[in-house]
Design an enzyme around this catalytic site. Structure first.
Site, PDB file in Angstrom:
ATOM      1  N   ASP A 183      25.229   9.108  24.326  1.00  0.00           N
ATOM      2  CA  ASP A 183      26.193   8.905  25.221  1.00  0.00           C
ATOM      3  C   ASP A 183      27.277   9.978  26.243  1.00  0.00           C
ATOM      4  O   ASP A 183      27.815   9.942  26.707  1.00  0.00           O
ATOM      5  CB  ASP A 183      27.261   7.796  25.090  1.00  0.00           C
ATOM      6  N   GLU A 196      33.993  12.979  24.648  1.00  0.00           N
ATOM      7  CA  GLU A 196      33.381  13.674  25.624  1.00  0.00           C
ATOM      8  C   GLU A 196      34.926  13.503  26.723  1.00  0.00           C
ATOM      9  O   GLU A 196      34.643  13.634  27.985  1.00  0.00           O
ATOM     10  CB  GLU A 196      32.032  13.122  25.554  1.00  0.00           C
ATOM     11  N   HIS A 247      28.937   7.354  15.999  1.00  0.00           N
ATOM     12  CA  HIS A 247      27.193   8.080  16.595  1.00  0.00           C
ATOM     13  C   HIS A 247      26.144   8.042  14.819  1.00  0.00           C
ATOM     14  O   HIS A 247      25.648   7.430  13.898  1.00  0.00           O
ATOM     15  CB  HIS A 247      26.627   8.805  17.417  1.00  0.00           C
TER      16      HIS A 247
END
Length: 261
Positions: free
Chosen positions: A156, A126, A147
């Site tokens: 997140d 990200e 994850h």
């Protein structure tokens, strides 16, 4: 610690996992690394990056920001034990706050951002997706190691950014069954702007930076502000909640591992 060069801000050398250099035109290159090689992301980095990206965002000497990775990868791995007992509410409170602040501070960088991705971007992709443009080497891969495959919610900001860039359906499929996504596929999805020969991503990012610098500074800054606003709104709206859900799942995972032990 590397000594700061005359005329450079002190924060350039304040963060061990970030190498920063800025040329005479104000192009700041931020390199994620561990001892000069690919970054293995740690709890210390999680803390450091909050201030690092804030300082970058506030420094008007930065005219363009390029994010890239050390060695042959962007971010290849993560040191889970460094985060401590994530079932402890006090520990997760810090993770929660820092996680939201890192993305908000990246989104508050008010000049054009370019991500130059080589090799593996398998942790915190990200960060790159908050750039306006991603240039990737042809062998680059995007992935989400920490994850769902590890037993925790991808809360997140990785869902927020991937769904914004690639669409919710693709993001959900990617994060529920994490597999490396090639640079070409990421380009087809609209995430990567350009695919170049391996080893050429940073050089191409520099070329784009030179092109963007031809526009007046206020135009450059305001264009970044305009382009990032919809994604910034989603970050503020979604990431704090997502990290709360992630924290609950992390606590449950620790509990289940302790019961099996």
């Amino acid at each position: 610690m590397t000594a700061v060069k005359q005329g450079d801000p002190g924060y350039f050398v304040a963060f061990p996992s970030l190498k920063m250099s800025r040329d005479a035109d104000g192009v700041l290159i931020v390199t994620f690394h561990t001892n000069g090689g690919a970054l293995t992301f740690t709890a210390r980095d999680h803390t450091d990056f909050v201030e690092a990206f804030y300082r970058i965002s506030q420094d008007r000497g930065n005219k363009i920001v390029i994010l890239t990775g050390g060695g042959k990868d962007f971010i290849a791995g993560i040191d889970f034990p460094s985060f401590g007992n994530v079932a402890d509410p006090g520990v997760w409170s810090q993770v929660h706050d820092e996680g939201a602040q890192i993305l908000e501070n990246l989104a508050n960088i008010r000049v054009p951002m370019i991500a130059a991705v080589e090799g593996r971007l398998h942790v915190h992709s990200e960060y790159a997706l908050l750039a306006n443009v991603i240039v990737a080497g042809e062998s680059a891969t995007f992935h989400d190691l920490p994850h769902f495959a590890g037993g925790i919610v991808p809360g997140d900001g990785i869902f927020t950014t991937w769904s914004y860039r690639a669409g919710a359906g693709r993001a959900e499929a990617l994060l529920l069954n994490p597999q490396p996504v090639s640079a070409r596929t990421a380009q087809e999805w609209g995430v990567v702007a350009e695919v170049v020969k391996d080893g050429q991503a940073l050089a191409r990012a520099r070329e784009l930076a030179a092109l963007y610098l031809k526009a007046p500074e206020v135009t450059r800054r305001n264009t970044r502000v305009h382009f990032i606003q919809p994604l910034k709104e989603r970050i503020v709206r979604e990431v704090g909640y997502g990290l709360s859900l992630e924290g609950a799942s992390a606590a449950d995972l620790v509990k289940s591992m302790q019961s099996k032990g």
